[in-house]
Scaffold this motif. Structure first.
Motif, PDB file in Angstrom:
ATOM      1  N   TRP A 137       0.840  -1.205   0.000  1.00 54.60           N
ATOM      2  CA  TRP A 137       0.000   0.000   0.000  1.00 54.60           C
ATOM      3  C   TRP A 137       0.867   1.243   0.000  1.00 54.60           C
ATOM      4  O   TRP A 137       1.695   1.452   0.894  1.00 54.60           O
ATOM      5  CB  TRP A 137      -0.900  -0.003   1.237  1.00 54.60           C
ATOM      6  N   VAL A 138       0.666   2.113  -1.016  1.00 50.29           N
ATOM      7  CA  VAL A 138       1.321   3.417  -1.064  1.00 50.29           C
ATOM      8  C   VAL A 138       0.434   4.396  -0.307  1.00 50.29           C
ATOM      9  O   VAL A 138      -0.616   4.820  -0.794  1.00 50.29           O
ATOM     10  CB  VAL A 138       1.537   3.901  -2.511  1.00 50.29           C
ATOM     11  N   ASN A 139       0.834   4.755   0.887  1.00 44.62           N
ATOM     12  CA  ASN A 139       0.033   5.597   1.771  1.00 44.62           C
ATOM     13  C   ASN A 139       0.443   7.051   1.614  1.00 44.62           C
ATOM     14  O   ASN A 139       1.527   7.451   2.049  1.00 44.62           O
ATOM     15  CB  ASN A 139       0.202   5.139   3.222  1.00 44.62           C
ATOM     16  N   HIS A 140      -0.445   7.860   1.006  1.00 45.95           N
ATOM     17  CA  HIS A 140      -0.178   9.295   0.843  1.00 45.95           C
ATOM     18  C   HIS A 140      -0.704  10.115   2.019  1.00 45.95           C
ATOM     19  O   HIS A 140      -0.635  11.350   1.997  1.00 45.95           O
ATOM     20  CB  HIS A 140      -0.820   9.793  -0.450  1.00 45.95           C
ATOM     21  N   GLY A 141      -1.259   9.442   3.012  1.00 47.82           N
ATOM     22  CA  GLY A 141      -1.777  10.146   4.177  1.00 47.82           C
ATOM     23  C   GLY A 141      -3.153  10.728   3.990  1.00 47.82           C
ATOM     24  O   GLY A 141      -3.603  11.545   4.802  1.00 47.82           O
ATOM     25  N   THR A 142      -3.863  10.314   2.946  1.00 46.71           N
ATOM     26  CA  THR A 142      -5.184  10.868   2.666  1.00 46.71           C
ATOM     27  C   THR A 142      -6.301   9.852   2.868  1.00 46.71           C
ATOM     28  O   THR A 142      -7.478  10.198   2.730  1.00 46.71           O
ATOM     29  CB  THR A 142      -5.252  11.368   1.208  1.00 46.71           C
ATOM     30  N   GLU A 143      -5.960   8.623   3.199  1.00 44.43           N
ATOM     31  CA  GLU A 143      -6.958   7.569   3.329  1.00 44.43           C
ATOM     32  C   GLU A 143      -6.863   6.928   4.711  1.00 44.43           C
ATOM     33  O   GLU A 143      -5.797   6.464   5.120  1.00 44.43           O
ATOM     34  CB  GLU A 143      -6.748   6.497   2.252  1.00 44.43           C
ATOM     35  N   ALA A 144      -7.972   6.896   5.411  1.00 43.57           N
ATOM     36  CA  ALA A 144      -8.029   6.206   6.696  1.00 43.57           C
ATOM     37  C   ALA A 144      -8.312   4.731   6.447  1.00 43.57           C
ATOM     38  O   ALA A 144      -9.216   4.383   5.682  1.00 43.57           O
ATOM     39  CB  ALA A 144      -9.116   6.809   7.572  1.00 43.57           C
ATOM     40  N   VAL A 145      -7.548   3.865   7.100  1.00 47.76           N
ATOM     41  CA  VAL A 145      -7.686   2.426   6.880  1.00 47.76           C
ATOM     42  C   VAL A 145      -8.264   1.780   8.133  1.00 47.76           C
ATOM     43  O   VAL A 145      -7.772   1.983   9.242  1.00 47.76           O
ATOM     44  CB  VAL A 145      -6.322   1.796   6.543  1.00 47.76           C
ATOM     45  N   SER A 146      -9.310   0.992   7.934  1.00 49.27           N
ATOM     46  CA  SER A 146      -9.938   0.299   9.060  1.00 49.27           C
ATOM     47  C   SER A 146      -9.114  -0.915   9.450  1.00 49.27           C
ATOM     48  O   SER A 146      -8.273  -1.401   8.689  1.00 49.27           O
ATOM     49  CB  SER A 146     -11.345  -0.149   8.685  1.00 49.27           C
ATOM     50  N   SER A 147      -9.361  -1.413  10.649  1.00 45.47           N
ATOM     51  CA  SER A 147      -8.667  -2.617  11.109  1.00 45.47           C
ATOM     52  C   SER A 147      -9.014  -3.811  10.227  1.00 45.47           C
ATOM     53  O   SER A 147      -8.203  -4.724  10.037  1.00 45.47           O
ATOM     54  CB  SER A 147      -9.025  -2.909  12.566  1.00 45.47           C
ATOM     55  N   ASP A 148     -10.213  -3.802   9.649  1.00 47.23           N
ATOM     56  CA  ASP A 148     -10.608  -4.887   8.756  1.00 47.23           C
ATOM     57  C   ASP A 148      -9.776  -4.894   7.482  1.00 47.23           C
ATOM     58  O   ASP A 148      -9.395  -5.951   6.981  1.00 47.23           O
ATOM     59  CB  ASP A 148     -12.094  -4.767   8.393  1.00 47.23           C
ATOM     60  N   THR A 149      -9.496  -3.703   6.939  1.00 45.48           N
ATOM     61  CA  THR A 149      -8.706  -3.595   5.717  1.00 45.48           C
ATOM     62  C   THR A 149      -7.229  -3.820   5.992  1.00 45.48           C
ATOM     63  O   THR A 149      -6.513  -4.412   5.176  1.00 45.48           O
ATOM     64  CB  THR A 149      -8.908  -2.214   5.073  1.00 45.48           C
ATOM     65  N   GLU A 150      -6.772  -3.370   7.141  1.00 45.69           N
ATOM     66  CA  GLU A 150      -5.353  -3.406   7.483  1.00 45.69           C
ATOM     67  C   GLU A 150      -4.763  -4.812   7.391  1.00 45.69           C
ATOM     68  O   GLU A 150      -3.606  -4.990   7.003  1.00 45.69           O
ATOM     69  CB  GLU A 150      -5.171  -2.851   8.898  1.00 45.69           C
ATOM     70  N   GLN A 151      -5.567  -5.808   7.710  1.00 45.71           N
ATOM     71  CA  GLN A 151      -5.058  -7.179   7.719  1.00 45.71           C
ATOM     72  C   GLN A 151      -4.745  -7.697   6.311  1.00 45.71           C
ATOM     73  O   GLN A 151      -4.079  -8.726   6.163  1.00 45.71           O
ATOM     74  CB  GLN A 151      -6.074  -8.103   8.376  1.00 45.71           C
ATOM     75  N   TYR A 152      -5.205  -6.980   5.278  1.00 47.60           N
ATOM     76  CA  TYR A 152      -4.956  -7.398   3.906  1.00 47.60           C
ATOM     77  C   TYR A 152      -3.740  -6.695   3.289  1.00 47.60           C
ATOM     78  O   TYR A 152      -3.444  -6.887   2.114  1.00 47.60           O
ATOM     79  CB  TYR A 152      -6.190  -7.132   3.046  1.00 47.60           C
ATOM     80  N   ILE A 153      -3.075  -5.873   4.071  1.00 39.21           N
ATOM     81  CA  ILE A 153      -1.908  -5.127   3.590  1.00 39.21           C
ATOM     82  C   ILE A 153      -0.648  -5.774   4.154  1.00 39.21           C
ATOM     83  O   ILE A 153      -0.456  -5.837   5.360  1.00 39.21           O
ATOM     84  CB  ILE A 153      -1.986  -3.657   4.035  1.00 39.21           C
ATOM     85  N   ASP A 154       0.223  -6.227   3.260  1.00 36.49           N
ATOM     86  CA  ASP A 154       1.471  -6.843   3.711  1.00 36.49           C
ATOM     87  C   ASP A 154       2.516  -5.803   4.097  1.00 36.49           C
ATOM     88  O   ASP A 154       3.284  -6.005   5.031  1.00 36.49           O
ATOM     89  CB  ASP A 154       2.046  -7.759   2.619  1.00 36.49           C
ATOM     90  N   GLN A 155       2.554  -4.705   3.344  1.00 39.01           N
ATOM     91  CA  GLN A 155       3.550  -3.679   3.630  1.00 39.01           C
ATOM     92  C   GLN A 155       3.000  -2.310   3.262  1.00 39.01           C
ATOM     93  O   GLN A 155       2.381  -2.143   2.211  1.00 39.01           O
ATOM     94  CB  GLN A 155       4.848  -3.959   2.854  1.00 39.01           C
TER      95      GLN A 155
END
Length: 224
Positions: free
Chosen positions: A187-205
Motif C-alpha cells: 500500500w502506497v500511503n499518501h496520508g489521505t486515506e483512513a484504513v480500518s482494522s478490517d482492511t489493514e489485515q490485507y496489507i502486507d507492507q
C-alpha cells in the motif's frame, strides 16, 4: 532475488497516485472533468453534478458505472472526455524506470482508467514500453477495482499465479481482493486515506514512496 520477494514473478502496479504522487494534480482534474461531463449530460449546475458524481462513485465504484447502469452512457466517449487533462506537472523519472526495469519477471498495469490514458501517463513519466500489458477498465467489463471479478479476470486472461504476484496500489481497499487471491500487497500511503482494522489485515507492507521502496528492496536483494 532472495527473500522476502524471491517467489514473485509478476509485479502488478496501479497507475494513478502510484506511479506518480498527488502533487501532479492529475486526479483532481479528472474529478472535475467527470463532474463537467455529468453537468453537460443532465444540463444541471456544478454543485448538483458533483453530488451525482459522488453518489454514483459510492454506489457503483465509478461514476461511469452509474452512468452506464442508470443512464445508458456509452463508455468510450465518456472516458475520452474525462481523461482530457493537462499532464504538464508529470515529469519523466529515470530512476523509477531503472528500478522497475530491474525487477525480475513480468510487469503489468492494473487500472480503473482506460489504456489510452494510461499510455499517456506512462509516456509523461518516461515509463512507456516498460510494462507487458495494461489491464484497463474495458477489460474489466467496466467492473472497477475492488470488484473481485476483475481480479479474477486479470489473473485468468494474463495467466497470473496470484501466489507469485505482488500488487502495488494507493487505495487500501483495492488491495483486499488481491490479498484474498493470495497476492503480496503493498500500500502506497499518501496520508489521505483512513484504513480500518478490517482492511489493514490485507496489507502486507505500507510504504510512503514507490521510488524509496523499490530502492530499498533492490539494496536488500542486491539486484542493482
Amino acid at each position: 532475488m532472495q527473500t522476502p520477494f524471491a517467489h514473485i514473478d509478476t509485479w502488478i502496479f496501479d497507475l494513478d497516485l502510484t506511479l506518480y504522487g498527488p502533487e501532479a494534480n492529475i486526479m483532481a482534474q479528472v474529478r472535475d472533468r467527470i463532474a463537467l461531463f455529468v453537468e453537460k449530460h443532465f444540463n444541471i449546475g456544478s454543485d448538483e453534478a458533483h453530488k451525482i458524481r459522488h453518489t454514483y462513485w459510492k454506489k457503483y465504484g465509478t461514476t461511469l458505472g452509474g452512468l452506464m447502469a442508470e443512464n445508458k452512457v456509452e463508455p468510450n466517449g465518456y472516458l475520452d472526455f474525462v481523461h482530457d487533462v493537462d499532464m504538464d506537472l508529470l515529469r519523466p523519472d529515470a530512476d523509477l524506470r531503472r528500478q522497475i526495469t530491474s525487477l525480475p519477471g513480468r510487469k503489468i498495469i492494473f487500472t480503473n482508467a482506460d489504456a489510452p490514458y494510461a499510455e499517456r501517463v506512462l509516456a509523461a513519466r518516461g515509463l512507456d514500453n516498460l510494462f507487458e500489458d495494461i489491464f484497463d477498465i474495458h477489460r474489466m467489463q467496466h467492473l472497477p477495482k475492488p470488484a473481485a471479478a476483475s481480479y479474477d479476470s486479470l489473473c485468468a486472461q494474463l495467466d497470473i499465479n496470484p501466489a507469485r504476484a505482488l500488487f502495488v496500489e494507493d487505495s487500501a481497499h483495492n488491495l483486499v481482493p488481491a490479498k484474498v487471491l493470495g497476492m503480496t500487497t503493498i500500500w502506497v500511503n499518501h496520508g489521505t486515506e483512513a484504513v480500518s482494522s478490517d482492511t489493514e489485515q490485507y496489507i502486507d507492507q505500507e510504504i510512503a514512496d514507490l521510488n524509496d521502496w523499490l530502492s530499498s528492496i533492490h539494496t536488500i536483494e542486491g539486484t542493482i
